[in-house]
Scaffold this motif. Sequence first.
Motif, mmCIF file in Angstrom:
data_model
loop_
_atom_site.group_PDB
_atom_site.id
_atom_site.type_symbol
_atom_site.label_atom_id
_atom_site.label_comp_id
_atom_site.label_asym_id
_atom_site.label_seq_id
_atom_site.Cartn_x
_atom_site.Cartn_y
_atom_site.Cartn_z
ATOM 1 N N UNK A 127 0.949 -1.199 0.027
ATOM 2 C CA UNK A 127 0.007 0.024 0.009
ATOM 3 C C UNK A 127 0.900 1.250 -0.085
ATOM 4 N N UNK A 128 0.264 2.322 -0.578
ATOM 5 C CA UNK A 128 1.081 3.521 -1.016
ATOM 6 C C UNK A 128 0.453 4.523 -0.065
ATOM 7 N N UNK A 129 1.054 5.501 0.550
ATOM 8 C CA UNK A 129 0.530 6.688 1.239
ATOM 9 C C UNK A 129 1.307 7.994 0.995
ATOM 10 N N UNK A 130 0.665 8.942 0.536
ATOM 11 C CA UNK A 130 1.642 10.449 0.412
ATOM 12 C C UNK A 130 0.769 11.211 1.122
ATOM 13 N N UNK A 131 1.393 11.610 2.503
ATOM 14 C CA UNK A 131 0.757 12.627 3.344
ATOM 15 C C UNK A 131 0.526 14.206 2.905
ATOM 16 N N UNK A 132 -0.103 14.934 3.737
ATOM 17 C CA UNK A 132 -0.030 16.288 3.559
ATOM 18 C C UNK A 132 1.106 16.827 3.429
ATOM 19 N N UNK A 133 1.450 17.728 2.315
ATOM 20 C CA UNK A 133 2.827 18.391 2.067
ATOM 21 C C UNK A 133 3.281 19.220 3.536
ATOM 22 N N UNK A 134 4.385 18.624 3.833
ATOM 23 C CA UNK A 134 4.877 19.542 5.255
ATOM 24 C C UNK A 134 4.714 18.612 6.313
ATOM 25 N N UNK A 135 3.915 17.717 6.505
ATOM 26 C CA UNK A 135 3.525 16.775 7.511
ATOM 27 C C UNK A 135 4.836 15.939 7.880
ATOM 28 N N UNK A 136 5.461 16.192 8.849
ATOM 29 C CA UNK A 136 6.392 15.274 9.235
ATOM 30 C C UNK A 136 6.188 13.985 9.866
ATOM 31 N N UNK A 137 5.159 13.826 10.505
ATOM 32 C CA UNK A 137 4.599 12.658 11.278
ATOM 33 C C UNK A 137 3.676 11.866 10.464
ATOM 34 N N UNK A 138 3.924 10.518 10.248
ATOM 35 C CA UNK A 138 2.986 9.738 9.333
ATOM 36 C C UNK A 138 2.648 8.171 10.158
ATOM 37 N N UNK A 139 1.499 8.039 10.167
ATOM 38 C CA UNK A 139 1.070 6.750 10.796
ATOM 39 C C UNK A 139 0.429 5.698 9.913
ATOM 40 N N UNK A 140 0.500 4.576 10.327
ATOM 41 C CA UNK A 140 -0.375 3.505 9.437
ATOM 42 C C UNK A 140 -1.168 2.838 10.425
ATOM 43 N N UNK A 141 -2.390 2.567 10.281
ATOM 44 C CA UNK A 141 -3.484 2.070 11.027
ATOM 45 C C UNK A 141 -4.152 0.681 10.359
ATOM 46 N N UNK A 142 -4.501 -0.124 11.212
ATOM 47 C CA UNK A 142 -5.292 -1.200 10.462
ATOM 48 C C UNK A 142 -6.888 -1.033 11.075
ATOM 49 N N UNK A 143 -7.888 -0.934 10.242
ATOM 50 C CA UNK A 143 -9.187 -0.993 10.893
ATOM 51 C C UNK A 143 -9.803 -2.338 10.332
ATOM 52 N N UNK A 144 -10.063 -3.157 11.463
ATOM 53 C CA UNK A 144 -10.958 -4.295 10.882
ATOM 54 C C UNK A 144 -12.467 -3.839 11.076
ATOM 55 N N UNK A 145 -13.173 -4.612 10.358
ATOM 56 C CA UNK A 145 -14.534 -4.107 10.209
ATOM 57 C C UNK A 145 -15.169 -4.201 11.503
ATOM 58 N N UNK A 146 -15.819 -2.829 11.980
ATOM 59 C CA UNK A 146 -16.675 -2.887 13.204
ATOM 60 C C UNK A 146 -15.690 -2.399 14.271
ATOM 61 N N UNK A 147 -14.393 -2.171 14.003
ATOM 62 C CA UNK A 147 -13.445 -1.917 15.239
ATOM 63 C C UNK A 147 -12.908 -0.529 14.960
ATOM 64 N N UNK A 148 -12.299 0.147 16.031
ATOM 65 C CA UNK A 148 -11.495 1.299 15.952
ATOM 66 C C UNK A 148 -10.217 1.247 15.225
ATOM 67 N N UNK A 149 -9.550 2.112 14.519
ATOM 68 C CA UNK A 149 -8.481 2.037 14.029
ATOM 69 C C UNK A 149 -7.368 1.428 15.075
ATOM 70 N N UNK A 150 -6.508 0.787 14.716
ATOM 71 C CA UNK A 150 -5.398 0.162 15.521
ATOM 72 C C UNK A 150 -3.920 0.712 15.023
#
Lengths: 110, 118
Positions: free
Chosen positions: B21-44
Amino acid sequence: GQQVMQIPQYQHVQEGEDFTTYCNSSTTLSNIQWYKQRPGGHPVFLIQLVKSGEVKKQKRLTFQFGEAKKNSSLHITATQTTDVGTYFCAGPNAGNMLTFGGGTRLMVKP
Amino acid sequence: EAGVAQSPRYKIIEKRQSVAFWCNPISGHATLYWYQQILGQGPKLLIQFQNNGVVDDSQLPKDRFSAERLKGVDSTLKIQPAKLEDSAVYLCASVPGRLAGGPYNEQFFGPGTRLTVL
């Protein structure tokens, strides 16, 4: 580790009724954030509470942070169909990483 | 201001296959996170980057998951080999500040990649 719990898991309301979701953390939080996720969408930031006992309002939404900074609530007055979605609270752990609650899914009958 | 971009939006693979999977954050944002969200649950949270360095990957299943942010901008998350339980939406988020849970550091989420493992 830190746990963030939300109740209820689901809530069906008639349009115009009020709605409240509750968030409880196993640890004291420095701050708490609330997000809304529409069906099929991604979480969108609503608000952040920092101070003990803080209350903030956004139109029909009222957010509270408990005195002990371990719980929080979100109250929606006179729900509308546009309020449909899942509401998540999230608090930072010791490493300042956000832990999300399981969310409360709100369904509104027109 | 452009938001967080992610691709692909959907991916279907068979178990034991690999996926990225690929992600391009908002320009200038230094901090980046990856979350896993299983159906019916909150992001982990899976992993946090500060520029091109890993801040926390304690919840990343490193036997099969890997992530990188080589130039401190774009990031990729890979699963190899995939298992059925990896079926979820993978969300990327970025913040302008250094700390995710700090005051006024709201997270900006991308649309996510919905992964189905058959």
